[in-house]
Design a protein around this motif. Structure first.
Motif, PDB file in Angstrom:
ATOM      1  N   CYS A 192      -1.660  -7.420  28.668  1.00 50.81           N
ATOM      2  CA  CYS A 192      -2.677  -8.247  27.987  1.00 50.81           C
ATOM      3  C   CYS A 192      -2.788  -7.927  26.559  1.00 50.81           C
ATOM      4  O   CYS A 192      -2.629  -6.584  26.296  1.00 50.81           O
ATOM      5  N   LYS A 193      -3.435  -8.832  25.796  1.00 55.31           N
ATOM      6  CA  LYS A 193      -3.705  -8.525  24.130  1.00 55.31           C
ATOM      7  C   LYS A 193      -5.304  -8.193  24.108  1.00 55.31           C
ATOM      8  O   LYS A 193      -5.952  -8.942  24.843  1.00 55.31           O
ATOM      9  N   MET A 194      -5.731  -7.600  22.963  1.00 55.36           N
ATOM     10  CA  MET A 194      -7.120  -7.613  22.711  1.00 55.36           C
ATOM     11  C   MET A 194      -7.805  -7.054  23.716  1.00 55.36           C
ATOM     12  O   MET A 194      -8.755  -7.822  24.055  1.00 55.36           O
ATOM     13  N   ILE A 195      -7.331  -5.831  23.978  1.00 56.10           N
ATOM     14  CA  ILE A 195      -8.040  -5.152  25.144  1.00 56.10           C
ATOM     15  C   ILE A 195      -8.513  -3.840  24.708  1.00 56.10           C
ATOM     16  O   ILE A 195      -7.848  -3.181  23.721  1.00 56.10           O
ATOM     17  N   GLU A 249     -10.051 -10.268  25.238  1.00 54.58           N
ATOM     18  CA  GLU A 249     -11.155 -10.213  24.466  1.00 54.58           C
ATOM     19  C   GLU A 249     -12.319  -9.842  25.393  1.00 54.58           C
ATOM     20  O   GLU A 249     -12.367  -8.914  26.187  1.00 54.58           O
ATOM     21  N   GLN A 250     -13.347 -10.834  25.390  1.00 52.43           N
ATOM     22  CA  GLN A 250     -14.588 -10.703  26.404  1.00 52.43           C
ATOM     23  C   GLN A 250     -14.263 -10.612  27.670  1.00 52.43           C
ATOM     24  O   GLN A 250     -15.195 -10.108  28.780  1.00 52.43           O
ATOM     25  N   ASN A 251     -12.954 -11.365  28.220  1.00 47.53           N
ATOM     26  CA  ASN A 251     -12.928 -11.191  29.471  1.00 47.53           C
ATOM     27  C   ASN A 251     -12.334  -9.964  30.198  1.00 47.53           C
ATOM     28  O   ASN A 251     -12.198  -9.882  31.428  1.00 47.53           O
ATOM     29  N   GLN A 252     -11.953  -9.026  29.302  1.00 49.46           N
ATOM     30  CA  GLN A 252     -11.435  -7.835  29.742  1.00 49.46           C
ATOM     31  C   GLN A 252     -12.420  -6.926  30.785  1.00 49.46           C
ATOM     32  O   GLN A 252     -12.178  -6.118  31.717  1.00 49.46           O
ATOM     33  N   VAL A 291     -18.514   2.016  27.475  1.00 51.29           N
ATOM     34  CA  VAL A 291     -17.209   1.829  27.072  1.00 51.29           C
ATOM     35  C   VAL A 291     -17.409   0.380  26.196  1.00 51.29           C
ATOM     36  O   VAL A 291     -17.284   0.271  25.169  1.00 51.29           O
ATOM     37  N   ARG A 292     -17.935  -0.341  26.967  1.00 51.55           N
ATOM     38  CA  ARG A 292     -18.090  -2.019  26.460  1.00 51.55           C
ATOM     39  C   ARG A 292     -19.228  -1.831  25.333  1.00 51.55           C
ATOM     40  O   ARG A 292     -18.831  -2.487  24.356  1.00 51.55           O
ATOM     41  N   SER A 293     -20.350  -1.144  25.629  1.00 52.22           N
ATOM     42  CA  SER A 293     -21.394  -1.278  24.432  1.00 52.22           C
ATOM     43  C   SER A 293     -20.903  -0.762  23.238  1.00 52.22           C
ATOM     44  O   SER A 293     -21.203  -1.572  22.135  1.00 52.22           O
ATOM     45  N   LEU A 294     -20.043   0.427  23.100  1.00 54.24           N
ATOM     46  CA  LEU A 294     -19.628   1.053  22.004  1.00 54.24           C
ATOM     47  C   LEU A 294     -18.317   0.038  21.430  1.00 54.24           C
ATOM     48  O   LEU A 294     -18.272   0.000  20.097  1.00 54.24           O
ATOM     49  N   TYR A 295     -17.636  -0.389  22.133  1.00 58.24           N
ATOM     50  CA  TYR A 295     -16.610  -1.489  21.885  1.00 58.24           C
ATOM     51  C   TYR A 295     -17.001  -2.393  21.012  1.00 58.24           C
ATOM     52  O   TYR A 295     -16.463  -2.768  20.045  1.00 58.24           O
ATOM     53  N   GLU A 296     -18.231  -3.257  21.535  1.00 56.96           N
ATOM     54  CA  GLU A 296     -18.650  -4.280  20.880  1.00 56.96           C
ATOM     55  C   GLU A 296     -19.276  -3.814  19.784  1.00 56.96           C
ATOM     56  O   GLU A 296     -19.401  -4.624  18.725  1.00 56.96           O
TER      57      GLU A 296
END
Length: 425
Positions: free
Chosen positions: A310-313, A367-370, A390-395
């Protein structure tokens, strides 16, 4: 009987697969990892000397665009003394450390080419049919060897076959045409006019680097125009549609321009020369491999796993989830639906995306679905999910990048808990 697993590639995904197989030696024999080069690290194994610049100019190496706090494997943090945004060499060093820490090195065959991976049907004592895999490889001396495995993990990455879209008349272009794959540093383009095709991460980053050394950059893309301030020296334009007979470039909005350099920042193609897609019921196209159940396995052959397709992960955490799910399938703790159900599910998901207007070449962009994807894998296979931090800092970094594309890498972060991070001054 312990299951034998072949792992193709000793980049981050392959090392992750080997690490988890080695932690389950009650179910699995130690893995055999096939690596084309003489080093671990895959795409992070950075060679400055690709391209033709041998003129003693100061060299800088490419930087990551995610902070180490988000990039890391959940069970192996980076050295906390390092900055959040790291040069390639530090990620390479990290992967070498990971390799050492989990004693993966003895299981890697370096400089070894996998020539073919073929499924073989066999019947077990209980009368069940089971697939095994014949893997043919050759070593540096050209000696070929065919071995049998119960499962194969394809971890060969998708950053080695540059994708160059077809632009009518490109043979008329008088200047230099190259792909970001061979770009190393900006200085040789100083004072030149460069059309950069594509404005995802690499297109934007390279444009900013080029502008800093005095190149005149036209960032040509089909995305909504960037509204944040770009450095002087970069202008945005619509996609390039043709190169005219006199070598000038025509853009979609009707404008025409000239340039010294055309730089394709247009991603990469999937290539698996060792697999026969038709035999596996797979369509392997430049930008899509399908059908893959859970983006990993061909429904008809669910002991073959593609890791990291997958891309954009957030790559390493994503690989970590995929590998653990795959091993849970192999050890029987996850029961898969029937082949027909898996195929239906994949078809339905892709159809929904197409109906939402997603182009075929973007169907593997997560992207967001990851986040939901990784959560689902963890829930089904019973391993700890990714920490919400992880999600919070990624965003947060994604937002910073949109607002401060030149400076976002100067920031440093620290993880405080599973749910909290802080900015370090």
């Amino acid at each position: 009987m312990l299951q034998r697993v072949a792992v193709i590639g000793a980049g981050a995904a392959g090392l992750c697969a080997a690490r988890h197989i080695l932690s389950r030696l009650n179910c699995f024999a130690p893995p055999v990892v096939f690596e084309l080069t003489d080093k671990v690290g895959g795409t992070w194994c950075y060679d400055e000397r690709v391209g033709t610049y041998d003129n003693g100019l100061p060299v800088h190496s490419s930087m990551t665009n995610l902070p180490k706090e988000v990039m890391m494997f959940p069970d192996y943090p980076f050295d906390p003394k390092l900055n959040s945004f790291l040069p390639h060499q530090e990620v390479q060093r990290y992967l070498e450390g990971y390799c050492q820490s989990y004693n993966i090195l003895p299981h890697i065959r370096f400089n070894t080419v996998v020539e073919s991976v073929k499924p073989v049907g066999m019947t077990t004592e209980g009368g069940e049919s089971r697939t095994t895999w014949k893997v043919t490889s050759s070593d540096p001396s050209g000696h070929r060897k065919t071995e049998t495995f119960d499962s194969v993990f394809v971890c060969s990455g998708h950053y080695s076959h540059p994708h160059t879209p077809d632009i009518p008349g490109i043979e008329n272009f008088k200047g230099k045409v190259l792909h970001s794959h061979v770009y190393r540093y900006a200085e040789p383009f100083s004072g030149q006019s460069v059309v950069v095709l594509g404005a995802k991460a690499s297109g934007l980053d390279i444009s900013i680097e080029l502008a800093k050394v005095g190149a005149q950059v036209t960032l040509s893309h089909g995305r909504p125009r960037f509204t944040f301030p770009l450095p002087p020296g970069i202008r945005q334009s619509s996609p390039a549609v043709a190169v005219d007979e006199d070598g000038s470039i025509s853009f979609q909005d009707g404008s025409v321009g000239t340039a010294d350099v055309l730089m394709f920042c247009t991603g990469y193609n999937f290539k698996y020369p060792f697999l026969d897609g038709a035999e596996l019921g797979l369509e392997i196209q430049d930008q899509l491999v399908s059908p893959l159940y859970r983006f990993m396995m061909p429904p008809a052959f669910p002991s073959l796993f593609f890791i990291g397709i997958c891309k954009m992960i957030c790559p390493f955490p994503n690989f970590n989830c995929q590998v653990q799910f795959a091993l849970a399938v192999l050890d029987g703790s996850v029961t898969l639906p029937s082949v027909a159900q898996m195929e239906d599910e994949v078809r339905r998901e892709l159809k929904e995306k197409v109906e939402q207007g997603v182009q075929q070449r973007h169907l593997l962009i997560m992207e967001q679905n990851q986040w939901e994807y990784c959560r689902t894998l963890a829930h089904i296979a019973g391993f700890p999910p990714l920490a919400p931090v992880v999600r919070s800092l990624y965003e947060e970094v994604w937002w910073q990048r949109r607002v401060h594309p030149e400076n976002y890498r100067r920031l440093n972060y620290r993880l405080v808990s599973d749910t909290q991070w802080e900015l370090i001054e």
